[in-house]
Design an enzyme around this catalytic site. Structure first.
Site, PDB file in Angstrom:
ATOM      1  N   LYS A  87     -52.273 -36.133  13.017  1.00 54.43           N
ATOM      2  CA  LYS A  87     -52.491 -37.157  14.046  1.00 54.43           C
ATOM      3  C   LYS A  87     -51.936 -38.497  13.573  1.00 54.43           C
ATOM      4  O   LYS A  87     -51.845 -38.746  12.367  1.00 54.43           O
ATOM      5  CB  LYS A  87     -54.006 -37.322  14.275  1.00 54.43           C
ATOM      6  CG  LYS A  87     -54.683 -36.175  15.012  1.00 54.43           C
ATOM      7  CD  LYS A  87     -56.171 -36.467  15.197  1.00 54.43           C
ATOM      8  CE  LYS A  87     -56.876 -35.317  15.884  1.00 54.43           C
ATOM      9  NZ  LYS A  87     -56.441 -35.084  17.261  1.00 54.43           N
ATOM     10  N   ASP A 147     -65.749 -35.377  15.383  1.00 53.35           N
ATOM     11  CA  ASP A 147     -65.239 -34.135  15.986  1.00 53.35           C
ATOM     12  C   ASP A 147     -66.195 -32.962  15.751  1.00 53.35           C
ATOM     13  O   ASP A 147     -65.913 -31.829  16.131  1.00 53.35           O
ATOM     14  CB  ASP A 147     -63.839 -33.826  15.425  1.00 53.35           C
ATOM     15  CG  ASP A 147     -62.986 -33.029  16.415  1.00 53.35           C
ATOM     16  OD1 ASP A 147     -63.298 -33.042  17.619  1.00 53.35           O
ATOM     17  OD2 ASP A 147     -62.018 -32.390  15.971  1.00 53.35           O
ATOM     18  N   ASP A 185     -61.198 -34.175  11.691  1.00 54.51           N
ATOM     19  CA  ASP A 185     -59.989 -33.574  12.256  1.00 54.51           C
ATOM     20  C   ASP A 185     -58.791 -34.488  12.039  1.00 54.51           C
ATOM     21  O   ASP A 185     -58.555 -35.421  12.798  1.00 54.51           O
ATOM     22  CB  ASP A 185     -60.195 -33.314  13.757  1.00 54.51           C
ATOM     23  CG  ASP A 185     -58.968 -32.669  14.414  1.00 54.51           C
ATOM     24  OD1 ASP A 185     -58.081 -32.186  13.667  1.00 54.51           O
ATOM     25  OD2 ASP A 185     -58.915 -32.650  15.657  1.00 54.51           O
ATOM     26  N   ASP A 200     -53.372 -28.966  15.327  1.00 56.30           N
ATOM     27  CA  ASP A 200     -54.344 -29.943  15.842  1.00 56.30           C
ATOM     28  C   ASP A 200     -55.163 -29.363  17.001  1.00 56.30           C
ATOM     29  O   ASP A 200     -56.143 -29.964  17.422  1.00 56.30           O
ATOM     30  CB  ASP A 200     -53.612 -31.216  16.279  1.00 56.30           C
ATOM     31  CG  ASP A 200     -54.554 -32.393  16.450  1.00 56.30           C
ATOM     32  OD1 ASP A 200     -55.726 -32.288  16.021  1.00 56.30           O
ATOM     33  OD2 ASP A 200     -54.107 -33.420  16.994  1.00 56.30           O
ATOM     34  N   GLU A 212     -57.393 -27.107  16.967  1.00 55.81           N
ATOM     35  CA  GLU A 212     -58.158 -26.294  16.023  1.00 55.81           C
ATOM     36  C   GLU A 212     -59.538 -25.915  16.536  1.00 55.81           C
ATOM     37  O   GLU A 212     -60.105 -24.909  16.094  1.00 55.81           O
ATOM     38  CB  GLU A 212     -58.274 -27.032  14.683  1.00 55.81           C
ATOM     39  CG  GLU A 212     -59.405 -28.057  14.576  1.00 55.81           C
ATOM     40  CD  GLU A 212     -59.270 -29.230  15.535  1.00 55.81           C
ATOM     41  OE1 GLU A 212     -58.153 -29.477  16.020  1.00 55.81           O
ATOM     42  OE2 GLU A 212     -60.280 -29.896  15.810  1.00 55.81           O
ATOM     43  N   ARG A 250     -60.618 -24.723  19.362  1.00 55.82           N
ATOM     44  CA  ARG A 250     -60.652 -23.422  20.043  1.00 55.82           C
ATOM     45  C   ARG A 250     -60.569 -22.269  19.046  1.00 55.82           C
ATOM     46  O   ARG A 250     -61.120 -21.200  19.289  1.00 55.82           O
ATOM     47  CB  ARG A 250     -59.503 -23.366  21.071  1.00 55.82           C
ATOM     48  CG  ARG A 250     -58.150 -23.656  20.467  1.00 55.82           C
ATOM     49  CD  ARG A 250     -57.129 -24.137  21.492  1.00 55.82           C
ATOM     50  NE  ARG A 250     -57.266 -25.562  21.790  1.00 55.82           N
ATOM     51  CZ  ARG A 250     -56.504 -26.228  22.644  1.00 55.82           C
ATOM     52  NH1 ARG A 250     -55.558 -25.597  23.314  1.00 55.82           N
ATOM     53  NH2 ARG A 250     -56.685 -27.515  22.858  1.00 55.82           N
ATOM     54  N   LYS A 301     -68.693 -26.866  18.376  1.00 55.93           N
ATOM     55  CA  LYS A 301     -67.553 -27.144  17.501  1.00 55.93           C
ATOM     56  C   LYS A 301     -68.003 -28.146  16.450  1.00 55.93           C
ATOM     57  O   LYS A 301     -68.454 -29.241  16.777  1.00 55.93           O
ATOM     58  CB  LYS A 301     -66.393 -27.728  18.330  1.00 55.93           C
ATOM     59  CG  LYS A 301     -65.262 -28.357  17.489  1.00 55.93           C
ATOM     60  CD  LYS A 301     -64.109 -28.883  18.338  1.00 55.93           C
ATOM     61  CE  LYS A 301     -63.093 -29.670  17.515  1.00 55.93           C
ATOM     62  NZ  LYS A 301     -61.972 -30.204  18.326  1.00 55.93           N
TER      63      LYS A 301
HETATM   64  N1  BES Z   1     -60.588 -33.227  18.378  1.00 60.04           N
HETATM   65  C1  BES Z   1     -59.447 -33.286  19.191  1.00 60.04           C
HETATM   66  C2  BES Z   1     -59.740 -33.745  20.624  1.00 60.04           C
HETATM   67  C3  BES Z   1     -60.252 -35.143  20.784  1.00 60.04           C
HETATM   68  C4  BES Z   1     -59.402 -36.188  21.113  1.00 60.04           C
HETATM   69  C5  BES Z   1     -61.602 -35.411  20.674  1.00 60.04           C
HETATM   70  C6  BES Z   1     -59.899 -37.458  21.307  1.00 60.04           C
HETATM   71  C7  BES Z   1     -62.089 -36.686  20.863  1.00 60.04           C
HETATM   72  C8  BES Z   1     -61.239 -37.711  21.185  1.00 60.04           C
HETATM   73  C9  BES Z   1     -58.790 -31.904  19.270  1.00 60.04           C
HETATM   74  O1  BES Z   1     -58.930 -31.115  18.147  1.00 60.04           O
HETATM   75  C10 BES Z   1     -57.330 -32.127  19.451  1.00 60.04           C
HETATM   76  O2  BES Z   1     -56.730 -32.639  18.563  1.00 60.04           O
HETATM   77  N2  BES Z   1     -56.828 -31.746  20.608  1.00 60.04           N
HETATM   78  C11 BES Z   1     -55.465 -31.924  20.907  1.00 60.04           C
HETATM   79  C12 BES Z   1     -54.977 -30.656  21.527  1.00 60.04           C
HETATM   80  C13 BES Z   1     -53.479 -30.578  21.638  1.00 60.04           C
HETATM   81  C14 BES Z   1     -52.855 -30.463  20.274  1.00 60.04           C
HETATM   82  C15 BES Z   1     -53.146 -29.378  22.480  1.00 60.04           C
HETATM   83  C16 BES Z   1     -55.345 -33.100  21.868  1.00 60.04           C
HETATM   84  O3  BES Z   1     -56.249 -33.288  22.697  1.00 60.04           O
HETATM   85  O4  BES Z   1     -54.396 -33.848  21.749  1.00 60.04           O
HETATM   86 ZN    ZN Z   2     -60.576 -31.478  16.987  1.00 58.20          ZN
HETATM   87 MN    MN Z   3     -57.445 -31.474  16.691  1.00 60.19          MN
END
Ligand code: BES
Ligand code: ZN
Ligand code: MN
Length: 500
Positions: A276, A287, A269, A346, A348, A350, A264
């Site tokens: 966020k 990210d 992000d 968010d 994204e 996947r 990824k």
């Molecule tokens: N890049 C983030 C995940 C992340 C969080 C990486 C903290 C490193 C540190 C990912 O894209 C994301 O935002 N995931 C969301 C998913 C949710 C919207 C289902 C999350 O983990 O909150």
């Molecule tokens: Zn992300």
């Molecule tokens: Mn995200």
């Protein structure tokens, strides 16, 4: 910093490093120095709490009777417990003590120590590896740091009889360290410097090692029907890229099916329209950690001319909110033909991986895919910062990864997959939605990825959100981008996928 090997009769410079065992017993060289200093080392031992535990140190400054600026006594713990990982962490300890000491050079006086099973050359090479890994520093944007505040240590000479053996064993480790540093550099860079196109420019360095690069732009991805990856990218002024790095090192079989690594690479992000919160958002520059690791692994494999066919794929996009950004509720069509309802922009990673992994399978027919992604915050809730989450459709691959994790101190912990979780991502209007609710957030993310893996492919997914960045130093990893995954995957390849 430079690490070299030299024979014991070469000239020593700077600080001397010697060893002591659990209980405080001195090594032969330490004993010699004790005599030369008129009992200076034993006096220091007596006046301290030093017990020779592994990583414990005692420093004698300005010793009388020898040329050393200082003598560092480094505890190795129980000699029979000294393995390659322990040797690496001792190397890290040397840099920890001397990096900012004021000394420019150090001489490590290695002796054969009774009870140590590790050979001298192996010990020396791993010590050097650990010391080098710990010396990493990302300081290119500091213009005002005073010389006094910068690390002073410029070179470390590890002194032992079997110089040739140590050099030979260190050579692949240096290649691996180069890969780790390549990853750490990418991960540390801010998002105004590393965006998809500039990421690709960095990858050009790999061609010198014999890696072949293939780069897809937006138009080509559109033609291939990569609606999920492109949907994430569409809000950003920075155009996306999809890159394949190919290393064909397998003996006599250029067309042998490869092992594939897919990363990824969200270069920033923001969350997109599902934006966020501001606090801590700067962390989302890393990210692209999965893509960073894939690039570093390819660097390591090519540099040490690994006897394997490997392909590294990175999906590079920036996730931004704008008037062209995708909206919650949008339905996108992936290259596989499956459709996804984007409930949360968010989630994204996947979406990017769905198309990157499908393309990987179509183009390169890998027997095994390992994807790496800073995919979910939920994995940090599950495992904290000490294990990456491991998901797999293949027990053997899962075991190999778990073992490689133990070998390299890049630990992974297997998490479950299953139909019950898969149900959570059913959608009313599309083949799936991109989130499965709060419960089991890392698992439902992995379920979505699994829907893009073809039947005959062994697959593992590493959720590295908790291990890609560290806010504290550890033995061989200074705070910041860790490079977690490079050593793990290099070891996996060398133990199980090379030369077969
Ligand atoms: N890049 C983030 C995940 C992340 C969080 C990486 C903290 C490193 C540190 C990912 O894209 C994301 O935002 N995931 C969301 C998913 C949710 C919207 C289902 C999350 O983990 O909150
Ligand atoms: Zn992300
Ligand atoms: Mn995200």
């Amino acid at each position: 910093m430079r690490v070299t090997f030299a024979s014991p009769d070469q000239k020593r410079t700077g600080a001397y490093v010697v060893f002591a065992m659990d209980g405080g017993k001195l090594s032969a060289s330490a004993g010699d120095l004790d005599k030369a200093t008129g009992g200076g080392l034993k006096r220091a031992l007596k006046n301290s709490k030093f017990k020779g535990r592994r990583g414990q140190t005692l420093t004698v400054l300005g010793p009388r009777g020898v040329k050393a600026s200082r003598i560092v006594i480094l505890g190795i713990g129980k000699p029979n417990k000294l393995d390659t990982l322990a040797a690496q962490s001792l190397g890290g300890a040397i840099y920890r003590i001397l990096g900012g000491s004021g000394d420019k050079s150090a001489s490590v006086l290695l002796d054969t120590i009774k009870g140590v099973k590790l050979g001298g050359a192996e010990f020396a090479a791993n010590l050097a590896f650990g010391c080098h890994l710990r010396s990493y520093r990302f300081d290119k944007y500091r213009t005002k740091e005073k010389d006094d505040d910068k690390p002073s240590l410029k070179s470390v000479a590890v002194m032992l009889r079997d110089v040739a053996g140590a050099r030979r064993r260190f050579s692949p480790l240096r290649n691996i360290a180069d890969g780790v540093f390549f990853t750490r550099d990418l991960v540390s860079e801010p998002a105004n410097v590393i965006y998809p196109i500039s990421f690709v420019s960095r990858l050009r360095a790999l061609t010198k090692l014999g890696v072949k690069l293939q780069v897809l732009d937006e138009k080509q991805m559109k033609k291939l029907g990569m609606g999920a990856l492109l949907g994430v990218a569409q809000g950003s002024a920075n155009a996306p890229r999809l890159v394949a790095m190919r290393w064909n090192g397998a003996p006599r079989a250029k067309d042998k099916r490869p092992i594939a690594f897919v990363g990824k690479g969200v270069t920033f992000d923001t969350g997109g329209i599902s934006i966020k919160p501001a606090g801590g958002m700067e962390d989302m520059k890393w990210d692209m950690g999965g893509a960073g690791v894939v690039s570093g692994v390819m660097h390591a494999l090519a540099a040490r001319k690994a006897k394997v066919n490997a392909v590294g794929i990175v999906g590079l996009v920036e996730n931004m909110p704008s008037s062209t950004a995708q909206r919650p509720g949008d339905v996108v069509k992936t290259m596989s033909g499956q459709t996804i309802e984007v409930i949360n922009t968010d989630a994204e990673g996947r979406l990017v991986l769905a198309d990157a992994m499908w393309w990987c399978q179509k183009m390169f027919k890998p027997h095994t895919i390992i994807d790496l992604a800073t995919l979910t915050g939920a994995i940090i809730i599950s495992l904290g910062y000490h294990h990456a989450g491991l998901f797999a459709n293949n027990d053997k691959l899962a075991e190999q990864l778990t073992e490689a994790g133990k070998d390299t101190n890049e630990a992974v912990w297997r998490m479950p997959l299953g139909d019950a979780y898969d149900k959570q991502v059913r959608s009313q209007i599309a083949d799936m939605k991109n989130v499965g609710g709060r419960d089991a957030g890392s698992i439902t993310a992995a379920q979505i990825l699994q829907r893009f893996i073809q039947k005959d492919v062994a697959w593992a997914h590493l959720d590295i959100a908790g291990v890609t960045w560290s806010n504290s130093d550890s033995a061989t990893v200074p705070r910041g981008g860790t490079g977690f995954g490079v050593r793990l995957l290099d070891t996996l390849v060398s133990k199980h996928y090379e030369g077969k």
